[in-house]
Design an enzyme around this catalytic site. Sequence first.
Site, PDB file in Angstrom:
ATOM      1  N   LYS A  40       0.367  -1.259   0.357  1.00 37.58           N
ATOM      2  CA  LYS A  40       0.004   0.235   0.207  1.00 37.58           C
ATOM      3  C   LYS A  40       0.647   1.333  -0.122  1.00 37.58           C
ATOM      4  O   LYS A  40       1.948   1.177   0.039  1.00 37.58           O
ATOM      5  CB  LYS A  40      -0.806   0.105   1.013  1.00 37.58           C
ATOM      6  CG  LYS A  40      -0.290  -0.248   2.842  1.00 37.58           C
ATOM      7  CD  LYS A  40      -0.715  -0.907   3.778  1.00 37.58           C
ATOM      8  CE  LYS A  40      -0.227  -0.551   5.182  1.00 37.58           C
ATOM      9  NZ  LYS A  40      -1.351  -1.149   5.674  1.00 37.58           N
ATOM     10  N   ARG A 138     -10.325  -0.275  14.438  1.00 39.21           N
ATOM     11  CA  ARG A 138     -10.667   0.693  13.086  1.00 39.21           C
ATOM     12  C   ARG A 138     -11.853   0.360  12.593  1.00 39.21           C
ATOM     13  O   ARG A 138     -12.995   0.603  12.199  1.00 39.21           O
ATOM     14  CB  ARG A 138      -9.323   0.500  12.056  1.00 39.21           C
ATOM     15  CG  ARG A 138      -8.843   0.971  11.346  1.00 39.21           C
ATOM     16  CD  ARG A 138      -8.025   1.429  11.186  1.00 39.21           C
ATOM     17  NE  ARG A 138      -6.801  -0.013   9.771  1.00 39.21           N
ATOM     18  CZ  ARG A 138      -5.379  -0.234   9.971  1.00 39.21           C
ATOM     19  NH1 ARG A 138      -4.711   0.975   9.918  1.00 39.21           N
ATOM     20  NH2 ARG A 138      -5.633  -1.002   9.981  1.00 39.21           N
ATOM     21  N   HIS A 167      -6.101  -7.646  13.437  1.00 35.35           N
ATOM     22  CA  HIS A 167      -5.063  -6.336  12.775  1.00 35.35           C
ATOM     23  C   HIS A 167      -4.247  -6.306  14.820  1.00 35.35           C
ATOM     24  O   HIS A 167      -5.715  -5.973  15.716  1.00 35.35           O
ATOM     25  CB  HIS A 167      -5.352  -5.598  12.222  1.00 35.35           C
ATOM     26  CG  HIS A 167      -4.264  -4.543  12.071  1.00 35.35           C
ATOM     27  ND1 HIS A 167      -2.629  -4.731  11.628  1.00 35.35           N
ATOM     28  CD2 HIS A 167      -4.040  -3.644  12.044  1.00 35.35           C
ATOM     29  CE1 HIS A 167      -2.469  -3.792  11.460  1.00 35.35           C
ATOM     30  NE2 HIS A 167      -3.095  -3.043  11.589  1.00 35.35           N
ATOM     31  N   ARG A 226       1.499 -11.097   7.842  1.00 36.76           N
ATOM     32  CA  ARG A 226       1.585  -9.537   7.062  1.00 36.76           C
ATOM     33  C   ARG A 226       1.929  -8.638   6.835  1.00 36.76           C
ATOM     34  O   ARG A 226       2.241  -7.893   7.837  1.00 36.76           O
ATOM     35  CB  ARG A 226      -0.110  -8.839   7.002  1.00 36.76           C
ATOM     36  CG  ARG A 226      -1.061  -9.463   6.550  1.00 36.76           C
ATOM     37  CD  ARG A 226      -2.635  -9.259   6.410  1.00 36.76           C
ATOM     38  NE  ARG A 226      -3.100  -8.107   7.933  1.00 36.76           N
ATOM     39  CZ  ARG A 226      -3.502  -8.678   8.990  1.00 36.76           C
ATOM     40  NH1 ARG A 226      -3.535 -10.024   9.213  1.00 36.76           N
ATOM     41  NH2 ARG A 226      -3.437  -7.614  10.159  1.00 36.76           N
ATOM     42  N   TYR A 270      16.250  30.571   5.170  1.00 41.70           N
ATOM     43  CA  TYR A 270      15.078  31.381   5.601  1.00 41.70           C
ATOM     44  C   TYR A 270      15.145  31.463   7.416  1.00 41.70           C
ATOM     45  O   TYR A 270      15.458  31.227   7.726  1.00 41.70           O
ATOM     46  CB  TYR A 270      13.757  30.805   5.727  1.00 41.70           C
ATOM     47  CG  TYR A 270      13.112  30.821   4.254  1.00 41.70           C
ATOM     48  CD1 TYR A 270      13.074  32.190   3.524  1.00 41.70           C
ATOM     49  CD2 TYR A 270      13.357  29.465   2.797  1.00 41.70           C
ATOM     50  CE1 TYR A 270      12.948  32.116   1.294  1.00 41.70           C
ATOM     51  CE2 TYR A 270      12.946  29.528   1.313  1.00 41.70           C
ATOM     52  CZ  TYR A 270      12.644  31.097   1.503  1.00 41.70           C
ATOM     53  OH  TYR A 270      12.285  30.975  -0.054  1.00 41.70           O
ATOM     54  N   CYS A 317      14.267  24.186   2.784  1.00 44.34           N
ATOM     55  CA  CYS A 317      13.946  25.178   2.210  1.00 44.34           C
ATOM     56  C   CYS A 317      12.178  24.129   1.502  1.00 44.34           C
ATOM     57  O   CYS A 317      13.166  23.316   1.250  1.00 44.34           O
ATOM     58  CB  CYS A 317      14.688  25.722   1.108  1.00 44.34           C
ATOM     59  SG  CYS A 317      16.078  27.017   2.273  1.00 44.34           S
ATOM     60  N   ASP A 319      13.151  23.129  -1.775  1.00 46.63           N
ATOM     61  CA  ASP A 319      13.611  22.736  -2.858  1.00 46.63           C
ATOM     62  C   ASP A 319      15.379  22.244  -2.359  1.00 46.63           C
ATOM     63  O   ASP A 319      15.835  21.650  -2.912  1.00 46.63           O
ATOM     64  CB  ASP A 319      13.903  23.338  -4.099  1.00 46.63           C
ATOM     65  CG  ASP A 319      12.332  23.610  -4.680  1.00 46.63           C
ATOM     66  OD1 ASP A 319      11.250  23.148  -4.244  1.00 46.63           O
ATOM     67  OD2 ASP A 319      12.452  24.610  -4.269  1.00 46.63           O
TER      68      ASP A 319
END
Length: 382
Positions: A40, A138, A167, A226, A270, A317, A319
């Site tokens: 997933k 859940r 689970h 799992r 920054y 930042c 990037d």
Amino acid sequence: MPQINRRATRAVIHLDHIDHNLNCIKKLTGGRSKICVAVKADAYGHGAVEVAKRALQWGVDFLAIATVNEAVILREAGINAPILLFSLPLDAEIPDLVQYGLTPFVGDKSYAEKLNTEAASQKRSIKVHIKVDTGMGRIGVTPHKATELAGFIGTREYLIQEGVCTHFPVSDSPEEDDIRFTKNQISLFQKTVDAIRAIGLDPGIVHAANSGAIIAYSEAHFDMVRAGICLYGYYPDPRMKKPAAFKPVMELVSRVAFLKRVQKGTSVSYGRTWSAPRDSWIATIPVGYGDGYNRLLSGRGRVMINGQSYPIVGRICMDQFMVDLGPVTDVVLFDPVILFGPDDGAMTATDIAGICNSIPYELTCNINKRVPRDYKERTKSL
Ligand SMILES: *Cc1c(COP(=O)(O)O)cnc(C)c1O
């Protein structure tokens, strides 16, 4: 064909570590349980199709995803293995669920009925697994209603009852209270499975263990486990006892994009949260929160360049970010940088999770599509 992306920042996916981690899981289960792998969220950020193919080539029995669309992507890549659907779809997704032959977790009659109706209209039977909520809170049927649900599914012409599962929310926790909770869940689950057998129905594949229980509760391995985070090389909680040497699969790398020498007192990035305490070399690394590299690492994370660890200085930042190389340095432009990965001395996703008050799951999931994946030891076609 998409253009080749040659940017410096990349997520190297060590597929041989998938094999290694599956071998560890097999050893922990004594080879007595089938293995389902959770792919997933694009295989926790590693790339669902590549990871699924590699795991199937190794010999896993089941794949698991959370949304119907994730499964469609696998099917369209030519993957025909059984796929468990861990989460619940909208009604509008049920036709695809049936058409692509997914195996949903079912916890109530009305959902079972909708599945049966759609399967009937497509004249295509589907397998289902009964999900029992023994304490996750859940999804799933409460244990005392599980037999009734199993009976109901047994009467639906197009539903094949293939498994029963539950689970665990705290199977990775070393706290005494949590251990007691998990043991109670295991016994409640066992009783529920027994009750289904007692009314003459075959529960099919019995499964419960996520990574925490694969590692810490052999009594919860049942017919299938799992595996999620341990497949990707991490313990779900760093406080666990470590009976296996899982290897991290993802390595986030980049290169030095800019180098400069600054004078004592020069501020960096920054907000001007950091100023050089002495004359120093500063390297700029072309990675940022726009890649999913957490901004909480500002002034707290470290990276490795040529086998040496350096601190991130100033704010991360979108990037880019900066590291302090010190007053003298051998580092040159375009030297490789390891942000996290399996290398000795490099940060791991667990280390970074510790700094960011997160978990390794979120760390690898967050590395987003702007970062190209490089598959080491690419899997031969199936
Ligand atoms: C994600 C998931 C798993 C795998 O969990 P890990 O902690 O990553 O091993 C197993 N079962 C279900 C139902 C899940 O949603």
